[in-house]
Structure formats: structure tokens, C-alpha cells
Scaffold this active site. Structure first.
Site, PDB file in Angstrom:
ATOM      1  N   GLY A   1     -17.993  20.559 -31.493  1.00 57.60           N
ATOM      2  CA  GLY A   1     -17.250  21.630 -32.158  1.00 57.60           C
ATOM      3  C   GLY A   1     -17.770  23.028 -31.904  1.00 57.60           C
ATOM      4  O   GLY A   1     -17.113  24.009 -32.233  1.00 57.60           O
TER       5      GLY A   1
ATOM      6  N   ARG B   1     -29.175  13.141 -44.074  1.00 58.97           N
ATOM      7  CA  ARG B   1     -29.445  12.587 -42.749  1.00 58.97           C
ATOM      8  C   ARG B   1     -30.629  11.627 -42.824  1.00 58.97           C
ATOM      9  O   ARG B   1     -31.721  11.987 -43.238  1.00 58.97           O
ATOM     10  CB  ARG B   1     -29.755  13.699 -41.745  1.00 58.97           C
TER      11      ARG B   1
ATOM     12  N   ARG C   1     -39.337  25.044 -33.410  1.00 56.51           N
ATOM     13  CA  ARG C   1     -37.916  24.691 -33.366  1.00 56.51           C
ATOM     14  C   ARG C   1     -37.805  23.174 -33.432  1.00 56.51           C
ATOM     15  O   ARG C   1     -38.788  22.465 -33.393  1.00 56.51           O
ATOM     16  CB  ARG C   1     -37.317  25.225 -32.053  1.00 56.51           C
ATOM     17  N   LYS C   2     -36.580  22.671 -33.482  1.00 53.94           N
ATOM     18  CA  LYS C   2     -36.398  21.219 -33.536  1.00 53.94           C
ATOM     19  C   LYS C   2     -36.870  20.563 -32.244  1.00 53.94           C
ATOM     20  O   LYS C   2     -37.047  21.235 -31.226  1.00 53.94           O
ATOM     21  CB  LYS C   2     -34.941  20.863 -33.812  1.00 53.94           C
TER      22      LYS C   2
ATOM     23  N   CYS D   1     -23.928  19.148 -30.436  1.00 53.29           N
ATOM     24  CA  CYS D   1     -24.292  17.855 -31.037  1.00 53.29           C
ATOM     25  C   CYS D   1     -23.516  16.709 -30.401  1.00 53.29           C
ATOM     26  O   CYS D   1     -23.998  15.581 -30.364  1.00 53.29           O
ATOM     27  CB  CYS D   1     -24.049  17.885 -32.552  1.00 53.29           C
ATOM     28  N   GLY D   2     -22.316  16.983 -29.900  1.00 53.40           N
ATOM     29  CA  GLY D   2     -21.517  15.946 -29.237  1.00 53.40           C
ATOM     30  C   GLY D   2     -21.868  15.766 -27.764  1.00 53.40           C
ATOM     31  O   GLY D   2     -21.278  14.936 -27.086  1.00 53.40           O
TER      32      GLY D   2
END
Length: 510
Positions: free
Chosen positions: A436, A68, A182-183, A441-442
Site C-alpha cells: 500500500g 503483532r 532502526r528495525k 511490507c508487501g
């Protein structure tokens, strides 16, 4: 700080391995990993710490890693794209790249043996993957037409780069910010159309004038997770552009030092804001900055519908245009990447820009070059005028490459859009987002129609299915959609989408 001791006693397994060894520490071991091969690498290093360098082990394609990138504001040069194309080309049919919903590229098919050489090549052309995974600040998003949009209020390019440099130590890796709970996502908007989806970021800067002076209203706490989705809320703060880096630093430091390190489902920034209350959180940020924040401007400048930038548009620079190409579900192969690099070089100034809708913009094309550009064979695949459903489809990676995904998304998203388009006249683009799994993420919650992969029982068997989300809006008055129907088998989805499009979006049978 209250709660800190208690939290430290309840460290989750991720916090334990982070305490043993910083994620960036594997940087010095890459040659060793390349020599011993993926199977011999310590499991925690391979499955987790390598993500601090943007290298992701994928259990569904063992031995083939995902890489990434970090591309602040989604900008890349033709030279850089050429290098990425060469890297992807090496892996044949396994090699591809996906444009992400954070204006970024993920490369697939990568072998650990090649990582030291790949990183050396990145360094030569100014590319980096550092701190792009796990508990780090992810790619910083900004307007894809920053600096060229005739109507922009502020060119965000330099600010985005400054924030990236602060967080990553000028791309060398910065241990100050490699151990967040966390992110973390940051977006900086300089246009009137919310092209960054401000509401889904942990920190978002939205353009606003105060006493005729330009600055940003600050939003905080937006995130998606399997446990909870929350839209960012106003911090009641307005900052001038020269304060953006300082407030990012302060918020990150407050989060780093006080965020929960127990239950990872409750470790994002919004949980800390909930625990403290907004006033206390704001007060701690001011304390960390060492300055009093101005209260927010009464109104912001997000007053337009969101644009997707596909097509040909005049720039603020006289005689120049930017051309937005639709990349179906953001999937690129080596030959496409070489072609995009060539188009940017031949028709523009060698610059390529990525959008959060997973598309590509080639800027700085002179009037006289538009016609030959539009005659290029690549535009048969990457159209400037795609059909209305295909145009607005967004998809996560899906089960082909991601072990979290419960269904395949990319190929299915395109196939369904094309089948429905063949049967209906659809008056304007309808944004359909596929994801998914509940990690989102989508981003189905920001879509007109959102589809989240799951499994459901049909005729006694478990089958690929989706949960249906509706009501997401972007641009002015953005809000998150919610789940309206669960467990629709994918094979039964088309008639449901048809009806939704007819009833809610003015579609008519052909």
C-alpha cells in the site's frame, strides 16, 4: 568511534524519546493504561513505546489496536492458535488476524483495556509479542518445512529459537537490543530453495558446504524503505551452525553502537556498511566477536526454484505428510483459526506452520488421514490447489487498517486476480505482490509483478493508483525488481496485467 559524537548531536525525534525512556518501560504501566483508556495515555507511550510490546495504535481505527506476535520460524501450536482465536472472537466483526510476510500473525480489533489479560493468557501458553515493532529485530524467519523436508540440509528450528531468545532475553524483553538505530530483519535458511527471501534481510544465513562441512554463508544489509531498496550482499564470511548466535549478536552490537541516529531514512544497516566499506564492517564484526571469520564458501546450496508448499507432500518421516493450505491474502477470522487448530489436532500432531507467502502448513498427517483431511469443509475456502494467480498473490495490510497505506490492497488484490483468471488460461503461478505504500511490507520488489500503492491524477481527480515493478526473482540467483511504470490508476490496471501475463508469462485468452 568515528562519527558517533557528530551523530549524537543530530538525534532525530525518535532517538530523543528513546533516550528519555526505554520502549520496554511501558511494560509496567499496562494496568494503568487499561484503566485510563486509550485517549488518556501519554501520546508518545501510546503511538510509539507500546510498539516495543507489539501493541500498535492505529489512527484509522482509533481505540482498536493491532497486536503483532513473535513466532520464530512461523511455528505455532493448535493450543496457541485456539487462544488467539478466542482473543480475536471477542472483538466480533472488528476481530481478525493476518499472516505476515515474516511468517507471523497480527491480531486486529484489540482494545487496550484487554491487554493485561491477553498478555497473561499469552504467558500461560508460551506466546509473546515482545520487541516486535519499532527499532527492534523483527520476527526471525526460517524454512517453513524445517525438520520435515526430506531434502533439507539443516533443521533451522533450534537456531532460530536461540537467536530469538538471545535478542528478547527468553521473551522477557532484553534492553541490550531494544534501542537499535532502526528495525532489523534476520533469516536462517536450511533448504535449497531460499524459502526465506534471504536477499531482503539485514542478516541472512544461506546453506553452504566448506571442505565437506556444513555451514552458512552470511549475507548482510538487505532492506526496503521509501528512500531506497537494497539486496543483501555477501559479508565474505562462512560460519558453522554453532557460530550463528554469536555473529548475530556481534553484528547487532556493531549496528547498535555505530549506526546513524540522525536521518531515519538512512539508519538501516546497509547505510553503515556503505559508510565504512565492507572490509571495515567485517573487521569490526570480527573484533566484536573476538574471533577471525572464515571466508565464504565458493558456492551456496540455493539451487532450486522457490517452492510455495501448497498441496500434499511426503515428509522425511516415513508415512507422514505435510499439507499446505492457501489462505487468500493471509486473512483469518476467529472461526478459521478455530478450524485450523482443530485440523492440526485431529489430523496432525497439533503443529501449525506459517509461510512468508501468507499461507499455512499442517504437518505430520498420516497417509490414512489425508483423504478425510481433504474432505474437510474448510478446504473449500483454504484450497490445496488454488488458481495460479490467486495462489501466488501476496498483500500488505492496506488502507483498511494501516494509516501508511495509500490504497486498499487485500480485497483489491484478490478481486483483480479472480477477474483476470476468469479471462485467461495461465500455465503456472505468477507471483503478484501488492503493497500500500513505499514501506514495501508487501515486498513488490521480490515479485514477478509488484504493485505499490500511490495516488495519481485521472480526469483532473486524484485516484487510487499503483506503480508497477517487474523483474524480481526468488530462489536461485534471486534479485530485486525495479519500477517500470508509475501512477497506473487501479481502475485501468486489469488490461495492463492481462497483457503482461500474455506477453511475459505464457498466458492465453480463454
Amino acid at each position: 568511534m568515528t562519527g558517533t559524537v557528530e551523530r549524537q548531536q543530530k538525534l532525530n525525534k525518535f532517538e530523543k524519546f528513546k533516550a528519555e525512556k526505554d520502549g520496554l518501560a511501558v511494560k509496567t504501566e499496562l494496568e494503568k493504561f487499561a484503566n485510563i483508556g486509550w485517549e488518556a495515555i501519554d501520546k508518545t507511550d501510546r503511538d510509539h513505546r507500546l510498539k516495543w510490546l507489539g501493541v500498535f495504535f492505529r489512527p484509522v481505527t482509533p481505540g482498536k489496536f493491532m497486536l503483532r506476535m513473535r513466532m520464530p520460524n512461523g511455528f505455532i501450536t493448535s493450543q496457541q492458535m485456539g487462544v488467539l482465536a478466542e482473543i480475536v472472537q471477542r472483538y466480533g466483526e472488528d476481530g481478525s488476524a493476518d499472516i505476515t510476510t515474516r511468517q507471523n500473525l497480527q491480531l486486529r480489533g484489540i482494545r487496550i483495556e484487554d491487554i493485561p489479560d491477553i498478555f497473561h493468557r499469552f504467558e500461560q501458553v508460551g506466546l509473546t509479542t515482545v520487541q516486535s515493532g519499532m527499532d527492534n529485530v523483527r520476527n526471525i524467519t526460517g524454512s517453513p518445512v524445517a525438520g520435515i523436508d526430506a531434502d533439507e540440509l539443516y533443521d533451522t528450528r533450534e537456531l532460530v529459537q536461540q537467536v530469538q531468545d538471545m535478542i528478547t532475553g527468553n521473551s522477557k524483553g532484553n534492553p541490550e537490543f531494544t534501542n537499535l538505530p532502526r528495525k532489523f530483519n534476520i533469516a536462517i535458511a536450511g533448504c535449497r530453495d531460499n524459502s526465506v527471501h534471504a536477499e531482503i534481510n539485514d542478516i541472512a544465513f544461506v546453506p553452504a558446504y566448506k571442505n565437506d562441512k556444513f555451514g552458512f554463508n552470511v549475507l548482510v544489509g538487505g532492506f526496503f524503505s521509501a528512500k531506497r531498496c537494497a539486496a543483501a550482499i555477501p559479508l565474505n564470511a562462512w560460519v558453522e551452525p554453532n557460530q550463528v548466535v554469536a555473529i548475530c549478536r556481534a553484528i547487532l552490537e556493531v549496528f547498535r553502537d555505530n549506526g546513524s541516529r540522525g536521518n531515519r531514512q538512512k539508519s538501516r544497516l546497509m547505510w553503515l556498511i556503505d559508510e565504512w566499506g565492507l572490509d571495515e564492517f567485517r573487521s569490526k564484526v570480527q573484533q566484536q566477536m573476538g574471533q577471525i571469520l572464515e571466508t565464504e564458501a565458493p558456492k551456496d546450496e540455493i539451487i532450486w526454484e522457490k517452492r510455495d508448499h501448497i498441496g500434499v507432500y511426503k515428509q522425511k518421516q516415513p508415512g507422514l505428510n505435510y499439507i499446505g493450505l492457501h489462505i487468500p491474502v493471509g486473512r483469518l477470522y476467529a472461526d478459521n483459526m478455530f478450524d485450523l487448530a482443530r485440523l492440526a489436532e485431529v489430523y496432525g500432531n497439533g503443529e501449525i506452520r506459517l509461510t512468508v507467502e501468507q499461507n499455512v502448513i499442517i504437518p505430520n498427517v498420516p497417509e490414512s488421514r489425508i483423504e478425510p483431511f481433504l474432505g474437510e469443509p474448510l478446504l473449500e475456502k483454504f484450497s490445496i490447489n488454488p488458481q495460479p494467480l490467486t495462489r501466488a498473490v501476496v498483500s500488505c495490510t492496506g488502507a483498511q487498517f494501516c494509516n501508511f497505506a495509500m490504497i486498499e490492497t487485500k480485497s483489491r488484490a484478490l478481486a483483480v486476480a479472480k477477474e483476470v483468471e476468469a479471462e485467461l488460461f495461465i500455465p503456472k503461478p505468477v507471483r503478484i505482490h501488492w503493497t500500500g505504500c513505499p514501506n514495501s511490507c508487501g515486498q513488490p520488489q521480490v515479485a514477478d509483478i509488484g504493485l505499490m500503492g500511490t495516488k495519481a491524477r485521472k480526469n483532473g481527480k486524484m485516484v487510487d493508483s499503483v506503480d508497477l515493478y517487474m523483474g524480481g526473482t526468488v530462489g536461485k540467483d534471486a534479485k530485486l525488481g525495479s519500477c517500470v511504470q508509475k501512477g497506473i490508476p487501479c481502475e485501468d490496471l486489469k488490461p495492463i496485467l492481462r497483457n503482461l501475463l500474455i506477453e511475459n508469462f505464457g498466458a492465453k485468452p480463454k
